[in-house]
Design a protein around this motif. Structure first.
Motif, PDB file in Angstrom:
ATOM      1  N   LEU A 139       0.833  -1.200   0.000  1.00 53.91           N
ATOM      2  CA  LEU A 139       0.000   0.000   0.000  1.00 53.91           C
ATOM      3  C   LEU A 139       0.870   1.252   0.000  1.00 53.91           C
ATOM      4  CD1 LEU A 139      -2.677  -0.941   2.693  1.00 53.91           C
ATOM      5  CD2 LEU A 139      -2.940  -0.977   0.198  1.00 53.91           C
ATOM      6  N   THR A 140       0.351   2.295  -0.614  1.00 55.65           N
ATOM      7  CA  THR A 140       0.973   3.612  -0.522  1.00 55.65           C
ATOM      8  C   THR A 140      -0.124   4.668  -0.536  1.00 55.65           C
ATOM      9  OG1 THR A 140       2.770   5.028  -1.332  1.00 55.65           O
ATOM     10  CG2 THR A 140       1.310   4.073  -3.004  1.00 55.65           C
ATOM     11  N   LEU A 141       0.221   5.839  -0.049  1.00 51.96           N
ATOM     12  CA  LEU A 141      -0.691   6.977  -0.121  1.00 51.96           C
ATOM     13  C   LEU A 141      -0.280   7.832  -1.307  1.00 51.96           C
ATOM     14  CD1 LEU A 141      -2.973   8.671   1.418  1.00 51.96           C
ATOM     15  CD2 LEU A 141      -1.054  10.145   2.018  1.00 51.96           C
TER      16      LEU A 141
ATOM     17  N   ALA B 102       4.253  -0.737  -4.676  1.00 57.44           N
ATOM     18  CA  ALA B 102       3.464   0.493  -4.801  1.00 57.44           C
ATOM     19  C   ALA B 102       4.260   1.753  -4.497  1.00 57.44           C
ATOM     20  CB  ALA B 102       2.233   0.418  -3.895  1.00 57.44           C
ATOM     21  N   ILE B 103       5.049   1.734  -3.445  1.00 59.22           N
ATOM     22  CA  ILE B 103       5.755   2.953  -3.023  1.00 59.22           C
ATOM     23  C   ILE B 103       6.762   3.384  -4.076  1.00 59.22           C
ATOM     24  CG2 ILE B 103       7.327   3.939  -1.306  1.00 59.22           C
ATOM     25  CD1 ILE B 103       5.848   2.078   0.758  1.00 59.22           C
ATOM     26  N   SER B 104       7.659   2.507  -4.454  1.00 58.35           N
ATOM     27  CA  SER B 104       8.692   2.888  -5.423  1.00 58.35           C
ATOM     28  C   SER B 104       8.101   3.123  -6.813  1.00 58.35           C
ATOM     29  CB  SER B 104       9.805   1.843  -5.476  1.00 58.35           C
ATOM     30  OG  SER B 104       9.298   0.594  -5.878  1.00 58.35           O
ATOM     31  N   PHE B 105       7.096   2.343  -7.186  1.00 62.46           N
ATOM     32  CA  PHE B 105       6.491   2.514  -8.507  1.00 62.46           C
ATOM     33  C   PHE B 105       5.778   3.863  -8.604  1.00 62.46           C
ATOM     34  CE2 PHE B 105       3.267   0.721 -11.749  1.00 62.46           C
ATOM     35  CZ  PHE B 105       4.030   1.163 -12.809  1.00 62.46           C
ATOM     36  N   TRP B 106       4.983   4.210  -7.580  1.00 57.95           N
ATOM     37  CA  TRP B 106       4.285   5.505  -7.596  1.00 57.95           C
ATOM     38  C   TRP B 106       5.288   6.653  -7.614  1.00 57.95           C
ATOM     39  CZ3 TRP B 106       0.450   7.972  -9.273  1.00 57.95           C
ATOM     40  CH2 TRP B 106       0.087   9.220  -8.762  1.00 57.95           C
ATOM     41  N   ARG B 107       6.348   6.524  -6.827  1.00 53.53           N
ATOM     42  CA  ARG B 107       7.357   7.586  -6.788  1.00 53.53           C
ATOM     43  C   ARG B 107       8.050   7.728  -8.153  1.00 53.53           C
ATOM     44  NH1 ARG B 107       8.101  10.028  -2.173  1.00 53.53           N
ATOM     45  NH2 ARG B 107      10.256  10.664  -2.573  1.00 53.53           N
ATOM     46  N   SER B 108       8.258   6.634  -8.848  1.00 52.95           N
ATOM     47  CA  SER B 108       8.881   6.736 -10.176  1.00 52.95           C
ATOM     48  C   SER B 108       7.927   7.408 -11.173  1.00 52.95           C
ATOM     49  CB  SER B 108       9.321   5.365 -10.679  1.00 52.95           C
ATOM     50  OG  SER B 108       8.222   4.575 -11.063  1.00 52.95           O
ATOM     51  N   LEU B 109       6.642   7.145 -11.051  1.00 48.30           N
ATOM     52  CA  LEU B 109       5.664   7.803 -11.924  1.00 48.30           C
ATOM     53  C   LEU B 109       5.547   9.297 -11.615  1.00 48.30           C
ATOM     54  CD1 LEU B 109       2.840   5.109 -11.992  1.00 48.30           C
ATOM     55  CD2 LEU B 109       4.410   5.695 -13.857  1.00 48.30           C
TER      56      LEU B 109
ATOM     57  N   ASP C 234       7.168   7.824   1.062  1.00 45.13           N
ATOM     58  CA  ASP C 234       8.544   7.480   0.694  1.00 45.13           C
ATOM     59  C   ASP C 234       9.060   6.196   1.342  1.00 45.13           C
ATOM     60  OD1 ASP C 234       8.966   8.309   3.294  1.00 45.13           O
ATOM     61  OD2 ASP C 234      10.255  10.003   2.765  1.00 45.13           O
ATOM     62  N   SER C 235       8.251   5.559   2.195  1.00 42.91           N
ATOM     63  CA  SER C 235       8.659   4.310   2.842  1.00 42.91           C
ATOM     64  C   SER C 235       7.403   3.609   3.355  1.00 42.91           C
ATOM     65  CB  SER C 235       9.602   4.599   4.011  1.00 42.91           C
ATOM     66  OG  SER C 235       8.899   5.279   5.047  1.00 42.91           O
ATOM     67  N   THR C 236       7.550   2.362   3.760  1.00 42.80           N
ATOM     68  CA  THR C 236       6.389   1.645   4.299  1.00 42.80           C
ATOM     69  C   THR C 236       5.916   2.291   5.601  1.00 42.80           C
ATOM     70  OG1 THR C 236       7.855   0.022   5.333  1.00 42.80           O
ATOM     71  CG2 THR C 236       6.898  -0.573   3.209  1.00 42.80           C
ATOM     72  N   ALA C 237       6.854   2.760   6.425  1.00 45.37           N
ATOM     73  CA  ALA C 237       6.463   3.428   7.678  1.00 45.37           C
ATOM     74  C   ALA C 237       5.690   4.713   7.383  1.00 45.37           C
ATOM     75  CB  ALA C 237       7.690   3.717   8.536  1.00 45.37           C
ATOM     76  N   SER C 238       6.183   5.494   6.423  1.00 38.92           N
ATOM     77  CA  SER C 238       5.476   6.732   6.034  1.00 38.92           C
ATOM     78  C   SER C 238       4.112   6.410   5.444  1.00 38.92           C
ATOM     79  CB  SER C 238       6.287   7.517   5.001  1.00 38.92           C
ATOM     80  OG  SER C 238       7.439   8.050   5.579  1.00 38.92           O
ATOM     81  N   ALA C 239       4.047   5.382   4.623  1.00 37.86           N
ATOM     82  CA  ALA C 239       2.765   5.005   4.012  1.00 37.86           C
ATOM     83  C   ALA C 239       1.746   4.664   5.092  1.00 37.86           C
ATOM     84  CB  ALA C 239       2.949   3.831   3.050  1.00 37.86           C
ATOM     85  N   SER C 240       2.132   3.872   6.063  1.00 42.99           N
ATOM     86  CA  SER C 240       1.208   3.511   7.153  1.00 42.99           C
ATOM     87  C   SER C 240       0.748   4.742   7.923  1.00 42.99           C
ATOM     88  CB  SER C 240       1.877   2.519   8.110  1.00 42.99           C
ATOM     89  OG  SER C 240       2.092   1.295   7.470  1.00 42.99           O
ATOM     90  N   ARG C 241       1.698   5.607   8.268  1.00 40.31           N
ATOM     91  CA  ARG C 241       1.374   6.828   9.022  1.00 40.31           C
ATOM     92  C   ARG C 241       0.471   7.748   8.201  1.00 40.31           C
ATOM     93  NH1 ARG C 241       6.036   8.842   9.077  1.00 40.31           N
ATOM     94  NH2 ARG C 241       5.686  10.608   7.724  1.00 40.31           N
ATOM     95  N   GLU C 242       0.799   7.945   6.934  1.00 44.91           N
ATOM     96  CA  GLU C 242       0.041   8.862   6.088  1.00 44.91           C
ATOM     97  C   GLU C 242      -1.345   8.317   5.754  1.00 44.91           C
ATOM     98  OE1 GLU C 242       2.683   9.587   2.791  1.00 44.91           O
ATOM     99  OE2 GLU C 242       3.943  10.932   3.983  1.00 44.91           O
ATOM    100  N   ILE C 243      -1.447   7.026   5.513  1.00 40.42           N
ATOM    101  CA  ILE C 243      -2.759   6.420   5.267  1.00 40.42           C
ATOM    102  C   ILE C 243      -3.645   6.601   6.485  1.00 40.42           C
ATOM    103  CG2 ILE C 243      -3.943   4.197   4.983  1.00 40.42           C
ATOM    104  CD1 ILE C 243      -1.578   3.432   3.057  1.00 40.42           C
ATOM    105  N   ALA C 244      -3.101   6.364   7.673  1.00 34.43           N
ATOM    106  CA  ALA C 244      -3.880   6.536   8.911  1.00 34.43           C
ATOM    107  C   ALA C 244      -4.312   7.990   9.095  1.00 34.43           C
ATOM    108  CB  ALA C 244      -3.065   6.064  10.112  1.00 34.43           C
TER     109      ALA C 244
END
Length: 187
Positions: free
Chosen positions: A14-16, A92-99, A133-143
């Motif tokens: 998952l990513t935000l 998701a995280i790296s792919f979205w960031r590359s896009l 930018d990371s799984t930890a950030s994704a979890s925090r930002e999604i929440a």
């Protein structure tokens, strides 16, 4: 139009993703960013349109407090409507960031002109999109954006089902993803 996706067997991540006020203010840019998400076979797990208060913007960007761009970023992100997505994909995280392309628009325009920021970005603050930018950030930002969403529940129940079966994105219905039998395209 309905496009069916045959999903991978590897675990989804998952990513935000946020479409910032500069892009949401221009419906064709918002539509182009949304199309990029769908065309690159992200699953849209959740989506919402929102308008931040200055205080919400300050809380979200708290880690940047004291940096030269903080106040400008806070004011901009509270200046108009945004769209937030929870996206799923194998990487998701790296792919979205590359896009998205580089944060600095000038660099994006010269090194990755086909990226979202290279195509639509105006300045380093008004750079169209945000991504974790990371799984930890994704979890925090999604929440932060989706407090009602349970990442644990999604990984336990929804994610395995999505990997076992194919899913489709219905452009007329919005962000619906449901299991279907096979790869098809229909109107």
């Amino acid at each position: 139009m309905r496009t069916t996706l045959l999903l991978p067997q590897r675990m989804l991540q998952l990513t935000l993703a946020i479409v910032k006020p500069d892009a949401v203010a221009h419906p064709l840019i918002l539509q182009a960013v949304h199309k990029t998400i769908v065309d690159n076979r992200f699953l849209i797990v959740r989506s919402k349109d929102l308008l931040w208060s200055r205080q919400e913007s300050q809380r979200f960007y708290q880690e940047h407090s004291g940096r030269f761009f903080y106040q400008r970023l806070v004011e901009f992100m509270a200046s108009g409507p945004m769209r937030a997505y929870i996206l799923a994909h194998q990487e998701a995280i790296s792919f979205w960031r590359s896009l998205m392309g580089p944060t600095k628009v000038f660099r994006a325009q010269h090194t990755d002109p086909e990226s979202i920021r290279g195509t639509f970005g105006l300045t380093d603050t008004r750079n169209t999109v945000h991504g974790s930018d990371s799984t930890a950030s994704a979890s925090r930002e999604i929440a932060f954006f989706f407090p009602e969403f349970s990442e644990e529940h999604w990984y336990r129940y929804e994610e395995p089902q999505l990997r076992r079966e194919s899913a489709y994105y219905d452009t007329k219905a919005g962000v619906e993803h449901r299991p279907v039998d096979s790869w098809t395209e229909a109107d």
